[in-house]
Structure formats: C-alpha cells, structure tokens
Enzyme design. Structure first.
Site, PDB file in Angstrom:
ATOM      1  N   CYS A   1     102.608   0.988  44.081  1.00 46.12           N
ATOM      2  CA  CYS A   1     104.000   1.252  43.695  1.00 46.12           C
ATOM      3  C   CYS A   1     104.110   2.160  42.483  1.00 46.12           C
ATOM      4  O   CYS A   1     105.134   2.176  41.790  1.00 46.12           O
ATOM      5  CB  CYS A   1     104.754  -0.058  43.441  1.00 46.12           C
ATOM      6  SG  CYS A   1     104.726  -1.195  44.845  1.00 46.12           S
TER       7      CYS A   1
ATOM      8  N   ALA B   1     107.388  -8.185  50.606  1.00 45.99           N
ATOM      9  CA  ALA B   1     106.020  -8.650  50.835  1.00 45.99           C
ATOM     10  C   ALA B   1     105.619  -9.513  49.651  1.00 45.99           C
ATOM     11  O   ALA B   1     105.789  -9.107  48.491  1.00 45.99           O
ATOM     12  CB  ALA B   1     105.062  -7.475  50.985  1.00 45.99           C
TER      13      ALA B   1
END
Length: 259
Positions: A185, A168
């Site tokens: 993340c 992405a």
C-alpha cells in the site's frame, strides 16, 4: 421501508484471483440488469485467495514490470486490479470480503467515503469485541495495531453506485512472509500484523467468518442471509463454477520460494 437483506457466501477453498474478479463483474452486471425492476440482491463474498500480489488502478504496467517478474518468481500470481490503493498481497490465512452493494438503496445514497468509513469501523469493532484487539487511529485507510503494524486493508471500486472489491484482514501468520516481500500500500516501514500474532494463539480463517458476518450486518444496518448457490439461479451457477475451478487448481505455496 426496511432495506432488503444482504446475502453472503463463504468459499472454503482459496480462489484464483482473476477468476474471482470475473465473478465480481458477473454479479455487477446481474445487479445492473435487475435493478431496473428493483429485483437485484446485495451480496457479500467471503473468501481466501491463492497467493497473489495485486496493484491498484493508479499504477501502470510500465511501473510494475520489474515487480511483476520478481514476485511471480517467488511463487505468487500478479494482477492489476481496478480498485483504489497500491500494491498489496492476498493469500491463504487472510479473510477477504467483497461486498457487492447498491449504495443507492438508502435516501440519500451512501457516499463512497462513508461506505469506506463504515467498513473500517466494522473491522475495528469486530477485532475489539471478538478478540479484544485494539487499534490506533491513522491517517491512512485500513486498520492499524500500532504505527508500524497494519492488520487490515481496504480498497474499493464504485460504478453506478454499485460496489466491488472490499477489505482484507490477516488472520494467521501465513500472509506475513509474503507481505515482507513488498512495500504494501505504499507505506514504507509498515509491516503486516495478524489476529493470531496479536492474540498469541492460533485462529483459523473459518473461525472469524461468523463474527465478520454479524459485524457487517450491524454496521450497515442490514439483515444477513446465507446464500444457497443451488437455489440462486445464474449467480449460484457462477459461484459453484468458481468453487470447482478452485478445487481443480490444486495446492499452493505456503511461503515465498527462495530467489
């Protein structure tokens, strides 16, 4: 023997995440069945999602219960995915790529670490050659503009040497407000960046698709062929059905709702 081409398709309407997962699973099953006769195709899906937060397979529903409630309250969907990695965001203004490849086509087969490394270098090469955007090395997976700004993420799954999920890359500023709601993340003190901000001029998602397709083909040593869903049998029918679902879903929020 040369490798067969990768067929790619770009969805112009942001897609619901869960339905897109089902499409990936559909393609995975079609590839498994057709691989017995070596008639399967490798696919690259390029798209934007409707606003959604997703977690990786390392996180449990119990750990994420409070976050799910908070993030859905600001107008996003929430889904637990089977990819690697932790909590992240997908939405309009971000180009998502889902390569569905057979890593066993080469001899020896491509290892998962090499597959991810090629993907990361592909994004870095595209940003430099097309936009003159440089990256810095990082111990973390993904592409970083500086130690605290991440412009692209990678999270993949490999089963039976067939890949799902992917990468992405933030193109416009629209995803940035959504990213600011979470520690993406698991990286504390890291914020999201985008091509528009790095260049200082507006760039649309549709503008980056041709360059990413070319960079993908070059990086993986494959010819890239545009898929025609009307002539792609069961795969094409599934793609067209998802496009109809995306249109029927209507509008989406451009920014998080105040809580």
């Amino acid at each position: 023997m040369p490798l067969p081409p990768v067929f790619y398709h770009y969805f112009r309407t942001p897609l619901p995440y869960t339905r897109t997962l089902l499409l990936q699973e559909k393609i995975h099953q079609l590839q498994l069945a057709a691989r017995r006769s070596s008639s399967h195709h490798d696919i690259l899906l390029l798209l934007e999602h409707r606003p959604v937060y997703t977690s990786g397979r390392r996180q449990t529903e119990q750990e994420l219960h409070a976050e799910r409630a908070r993030l859905t309250s600001i107008g996003a969907e929430f889904s637990i995915a089977a990819r690697g990695g932790q909590l992240t965001y997908h939405g309009p203004g971000q180009l998502v790529g889902y390569p569905l490849l057979d890593l066993a086509r080469t001899s020896p087969p491509i290892g998962i670490r090499d597959y991810i490394c090629i993907m990361q270098k592909m994004i870095q090469s595209y940003l430099l050659r097309t936009h003159e955007i440089t990256h810095i090395p990082s111990d973390n997976t993904g592409v970083f503009l500086d130690p605290v700004t991440k412009i692209a993420s990678i999270g993949v799954q490999v089963r039976h040497r067939l890949t799902t999920h992917g990468f992405a890359m933030n193109v416009t500023k629209e995803p940035l407000g959504w990213f600011a709601q979470v520690v993406a993340c698991g990286l504390v003190d890291v914020k999201a960046g985008c091509i528009t901000e790095a260049k200082g001029k507006n760039v649309r998602v549709e503008d980056v698709v041709p360059g990413i397709v070319d960079a993908f083909g070059t990086s993986y040593g494959r010819d890239m062929v545009k898929l025609c869903p009307q002539n792609a049998g069961e795969l094409g029918e599934a793609i067209l059905a998802l496009e109809e679902d995306a249109l029927a879903a209507g509008e989406w929020l451009n920014a998080p709702s105040p809580t």
